[in-house]
Design an enzyme around this catalytic site. Structure first.
Site, PDB file in Angstrom:
ATOM      1  N   ASP A   1     -70.614   2.188 -66.643  1.00 51.22           N
ATOM      2  CA  ASP A   1     -69.557   2.532 -66.318  1.00 51.22           C
ATOM      3  C   ASP A   1     -68.587   1.687 -66.218  1.00 51.22           C
ATOM      4  OD1 ASP A   1     -71.015   4.565 -65.792  1.00 51.22           O
ATOM      5  OD2 ASP A   1     -70.506   4.902 -63.285  1.00 51.22           O
ATOM      6  N   MET A   2     -67.124   2.119 -66.891  1.00 53.97           N
ATOM      7  CA  MET A   2     -66.042   1.832 -66.829  1.00 53.97           C
ATOM      8  C   MET A   2     -64.740   1.633 -66.234  1.00 53.97           C
ATOM      9  SD  MET A   2     -64.670  -0.650 -68.651  1.00 53.97           S
ATOM     10  CE  MET A   2     -65.215  -1.044 -70.204  1.00 53.97           C
TER      11      MET A   2
ATOM     12  N   ARG B   1     -61.053  11.257 -57.523  1.00 49.33           N
ATOM     13  CA  ARG B   1     -61.077  11.686 -59.251  1.00 49.33           C
ATOM     14  C   ARG B   1     -61.181  12.848 -59.868  1.00 49.33           C
ATOM     15  NH1 ARG B   1     -63.075   6.010 -58.954  1.00 49.33           N
ATOM     16  NH2 ARG B   1     -64.600   6.903 -59.815  1.00 49.33           N
ATOM     17  N   ARG B   2     -62.403  14.103 -59.415  1.00 51.55           N
ATOM     18  CA  ARG B   2     -62.455  15.515 -59.569  1.00 51.55           C
ATOM     19  C   ARG B   2     -61.454  15.994 -59.685  1.00 51.55           C
ATOM     20  NH1 ARG B   2     -65.772  11.889 -62.349  1.00 51.55           N
ATOM     21  NH2 ARG B   2     -64.391  11.722 -62.859  1.00 51.55           N
TER      22      ARG B   2
ATOM     23  N   ALA C   1     -60.273   7.532 -66.633  1.00 44.85           N
ATOM     24  CA  ALA C   1     -60.208   8.338 -65.146  1.00 44.85           C
ATOM     25  C   ALA C   1     -59.475   8.095 -64.189  1.00 44.85           C
ATOM     26  CB  ALA C   1     -61.562   8.800 -64.509  1.00 44.85           C
TER      27      ALA C   1
ATOM     28  N   LYS D   1     -62.691   9.760 -71.845  1.00 45.01           N
ATOM     29  CA  LYS D   1     -61.328  10.077 -71.733  1.00 45.01           C
ATOM     30  C   LYS D   1     -60.514   8.495 -71.195  1.00 45.01           C
ATOM     31  CE  LYS D   1     -60.513  14.318 -73.777  1.00 45.01           C
ATOM     32  NZ  LYS D   1     -60.059  15.042 -73.579  1.00 45.01           N
TER      33      LYS D   1
ATOM     34  N   GLN E   1     -63.222   3.546 -72.826  1.00 40.53           N
ATOM     35  CA  GLN E   1     -62.097   4.989 -72.535  1.00 40.53           C
ATOM     36  C   GLN E   1     -60.823   4.962 -73.574  1.00 40.53           C
ATOM     37  OE1 GLN E   1     -60.990   2.024 -69.447  1.00 40.53           O
ATOM     38  NE2 GLN E   1     -62.200   3.433 -67.827  1.00 40.53           N
TER      39      GLN E   1
ATOM     40  N   ARG F   1     -70.946   4.626 -74.606  1.00 36.29           N
ATOM     41  CA  ARG F   1     -70.489   6.254 -73.994  1.00 36.29           C
ATOM     42  C   ARG F   1     -68.841   6.030 -74.109  1.00 36.29           C
ATOM     43  NH1 ARG F   1     -70.474   6.720 -67.747  1.00 36.29           N
ATOM     44  NH2 ARG F   1     -72.510   6.564 -67.705  1.00 36.29           N
TER      45      ARG F   1
ATOM     46  N   LYS G   1     -71.424   0.784 -61.484  1.00 32.43           N
ATOM     47  CA  LYS G   1     -70.490  -0.050 -62.031  1.00 32.43           C
ATOM     48  C   LYS G   1     -70.199  -1.059 -61.007  1.00 32.43           C
ATOM     49  CE  LYS G   1     -67.605   4.505 -60.952  1.00 32.43           C
ATOM     50  NZ  LYS G   1     -68.299   5.575 -61.308  1.00 32.43           N
TER      51      LYS G   1
HETATM   52  C1  LIG Z   1     -70.744  11.604 -68.514  1.00 32.73           C
HETATM   53  C2  LIG Z   1     -69.319  10.845 -68.214  1.00 32.73           C
HETATM   54  C3  LIG Z   1     -69.496   9.534 -67.413  1.00 32.73           C
HETATM   55  C4  LIG Z   1     -68.490   9.406 -67.739  1.00 32.73           C
HETATM   56  N1  LIG Z   1     -67.714   7.521 -67.396  1.00 32.73           N
HETATM   57  C5  LIG Z   1     -65.921   7.422 -66.801  1.00 32.73           C
HETATM   58  C6  LIG Z   1     -66.657   6.023 -66.693  1.00 32.73           C
HETATM   59  O1  LIG Z   1     -67.424   5.004 -66.892  1.00 32.73           O
HETATM   60  N2  LIG Z   1     -64.990   5.621 -66.884  1.00 32.73           N
HETATM   61  C7  LIG Z   1     -64.209   6.204 -66.671  1.00 32.73           C
HETATM   62  O2  LIG Z   1     -62.717   6.219 -66.323  1.00 32.73           O
HETATM   63  N3  LIG Z   1     -64.015   7.844 -66.719  1.00 32.73           N
HETATM   64  C8  LIG Z   1     -65.196   7.726 -66.770  1.00 32.73           C
HETATM   65  N4  LIG Z   1     -65.650   9.543 -67.146  1.00 32.73           N
HETATM   66  C9  LIG Z   1     -64.796  10.320 -66.770  1.00 32.73           C
HETATM   67  C10 LIG Z   1     -63.633  10.797 -68.097  1.00 32.73           C
HETATM   68  O3  LIG Z   1     -62.906   9.731 -67.978  1.00 32.73           O
HETATM   69  C11 LIG Z   1     -62.307  12.147 -68.074  1.00 32.73           C
HETATM   70  O4  LIG Z   1     -62.363  11.626 -66.521  1.00 32.73           O
HETATM   71  C12 LIG Z   1     -63.205  13.797 -67.438  1.00 32.73           C
HETATM   72  O5  LIG Z   1     -64.270  13.165 -68.035  1.00 32.73           O
HETATM   73  C13 LIG Z   1     -62.939  14.255 -67.903  1.00 32.73           C
HETATM   74  O6  LIG Z   1     -62.391  14.596 -69.009  1.00 32.73           O
HETATM   75  P1  LIG Z   1     -62.635  14.910 -70.508  1.00 32.73           P
HETATM   76  O7  LIG Z   1     -62.946  14.309 -71.182  1.00 32.73           O
HETATM   77  O8  LIG Z   1     -63.512  16.037 -69.894  1.00 32.73           O
HETATM   78  O9  LIG Z   1     -61.490  16.804 -70.801  1.00 32.73           O
HETATM   79  P2  LIG Z   1     -59.887  16.919 -70.250  1.00 32.73           P
HETATM   80  O10 LIG Z   1     -59.284  17.372 -71.466  1.00 32.73           O
HETATM   81  O11 LIG Z   1     -60.001  16.101 -68.672  1.00 32.73           O
HETATM   82  O12 LIG Z   1     -60.534  18.203 -69.887  1.00 32.73           O
HETATM   83  C14 LIG Z   1     -61.830  18.937 -70.498  1.00 32.73           C
HETATM   84  C15 LIG Z   1     -61.616  19.942 -69.618  1.00 32.73           C
HETATM   85  O13 LIG Z   1     -63.186  19.969 -68.846  1.00 32.73           O
HETATM   86  C16 LIG Z   1     -63.012  20.440 -67.758  1.00 32.73           C
HETATM   87  N5  LIG Z   1     -62.930  19.604 -66.732  1.00 32.73           N
HETATM   88  C17 LIG Z   1     -62.903  18.258 -67.236  1.00 32.73           C
HETATM   89  N6  LIG Z   1     -62.591  17.669 -66.369  1.00 32.73           N
HETATM   90  C18 LIG Z   1     -63.079  18.936 -64.765  1.00 32.73           C
HETATM   91  C19 LIG Z   1     -63.285  18.394 -63.347  1.00 32.73           C
HETATM   92  N7  LIG Z   1     -62.884  17.841 -62.923  1.00 32.73           N
HETATM   93  N8  LIG Z   1     -64.063  19.753 -63.064  1.00 32.73           N
HETATM   94  C20 LIG Z   1     -63.976  21.068 -63.688  1.00 32.73           C
HETATM   95  N9  LIG Z   1     -63.494  20.706 -64.660  1.00 32.73           N
HETATM   96  C21 LIG Z   1     -62.672  20.052 -65.471  1.00 32.73           C
HETATM   97  C22 LIG Z   1     -61.326  22.052 -68.236  1.00 32.73           C
HETATM   98  O14 LIG Z   1     -62.071  22.772 -68.257  1.00 32.73           O
HETATM   99  C23 LIG Z   1     -60.745  20.638 -68.799  1.00 32.73           C
HETATM  100  O15 LIG Z   1     -59.890  21.792 -69.624  1.00 32.73           O
HETATM  101  C24 LIG Z   1     -67.083  10.378 -67.348  1.00 32.73           C
HETATM  102  C25 LIG Z   1     -66.948  11.535 -67.712  1.00 32.73           C
HETATM  103  C26 LIG Z   1     -68.632  11.903 -67.955  1.00 32.73           C
HETATM  104  C27 LIG Z   1     -68.273  13.767 -68.838  1.00 32.73           C
END
Ligand SMILES: Cc1cc2nc3c(=O)[nH]c(=O)nc-3n(C[C@H](O)[C@H](O)[C@H](O)COP(=O)(O)OP(=O)(O)OC[C@H]3O[C@@H](n4cnc5c(N)ncnc54)[C@H](O)[C@@H]3O)c2cc1C
Length: 285
Positions: free
Chosen positions: A112-113, A266-267, A167, A165, A141, A162, A78
């Protein structure tokens, strides 16, 4: 909280551990099981130039390990961790140092964003670095209205992206407030990346979106080495196994270090069931 002895037990589902040794052990095991990795030394919004340099040095140490052990891994960083908030010039020098080292070992730095205030500065820096060195990946994002135009811009420059969605908590003036609009935008942008992107990374655990990706890949006969999927360490391990078994490239984002609090929160915020998991662990002896 971050230095409490109970921390490891609480965070171990999402964080590899507090040390680089632990991180390397986890990533080597992932490589052996067929996963690619990206190493994230936890930390963001540092408070001094010294802290920013310490973060840079932690990443240099990670790149040394990747080189020495020939790990199939990138690093994810970041810009606020490298000092963006108080010196753009220092931040640039720090990230440049990581990108040149990564280039020398044929690896990437994934930038990362963070929240929407940082998007312009981050993309500007990534675009400059890409023009000068290559060896970087941008993150976009799908929840931001502006991202469609950013995707087109970066594709024109052949910058690898990358797609996630998003976060961070954002206002409806900059981001789609409804999940269904974010998901629809994600799918639209993902399909554009499959057609026009430079080795896109599809970062999501959303099963419906992954199914759509796979049907598109099959329809268009897109080779498995033209893109990768990405997921977070510890999230949807069932899906992770399935993708790798089906022969797709999957990179896991593996955080390590002591500064786990914002990442962990965030998780938890993404999924209420994680709070129950946390509560169970707190109650265990
Ligand atoms: C490799 C990677 C890099 C990322 N880098 C960034 C970044 O640089 N900037 C940024 O803003 N965000 C980043 N993110 C986070 C991203 O923006 C989302 O917040 C996160 O991935 C959850 O979105 P989703 O696409 O999985 O969909 P969602 O609709 O949120 O989730 C879909 C399904 O995935 C599962 N799930 C999702 N999150 C969780 C969790 N925390 N614990 C357990 N199960 C879960 C659940 O089953 C859920 O129903 C990154 C994510 C990944 C995978």
């Amino acid at each position: 909280m971050e230095t409490s002895p109970a921390a490891d037990r609480l965070t171990s589902r999402f964080v590899a551990g507090s040390t680089i040794e632990r991180e390397v052990a986890v990533c080597q095991k992932l490589n052996a099981d067929g996963y690619l990795a990206t190493l994230d030394h936890l930390g963001e919004s540092v408070h001094s130039l010294e802290e920013a340099q310490q973060s840079r040095d932690a990443y240099l140490a990670a790149l040394e390990q990747i080189a020495k052990l020939e790990m199939e891994a990138t690093v994810s960083v970041k810009l606020t961790q490298l000092g963006l908030d108080f010196s753009e010039a220092n931040c640039r020098a720090n990230i440049e140092c990581l990108v040149t080292r990564a280039k020398s070992i044929a690896r990437l730095v994934e930038v990362d964003m963070e929240s929407s205030d940082y998007v312009d500065r981050t993309l500007q820096l990534v675009s400059n670095l890409h023009a000068q060195y290559g060896s970087v990946r941008a993150v976009l994002q799908a929840y931001l209205y502006r991202t469609e135009s950013d995707v087109h811009n970066l594709c024109r420059q052949s910058i690898p992206i990358r797609l996630c969605k998003g976060a961070y908590r954002e206002s409806s003036s900059v981001a789609y407030p409804r999940k269904k609009d974010v998901d629809a935008n994600y799918v639209r942008l993902m399909l554009h990346l499959f057609d026009h992107g430079a080795y896109p990374a599809i970062a999501t655990h959303d099963e419906a979106i992954l199914d759509r990706a796979i049907s598109y890949i099959r329809e268009r006969n897109i080779a498995a080495d033209r893109f990768e999927f990405q997921m977070l360490y510890g999230v949807r391990r069932d899906l992770q196994r399935r993708l790798v078994a089906a022969g797709y490239r999957l990179r896991l984002y593996v955080p390590y270090g002591n500064a786990w609090y914002p990442y962990f929160m965030r998780r938890l915020a993404e999924r209420p069931a994680n709070v129950i998991f946390l509560a169970r662990n707190l109650l265990k002896n």
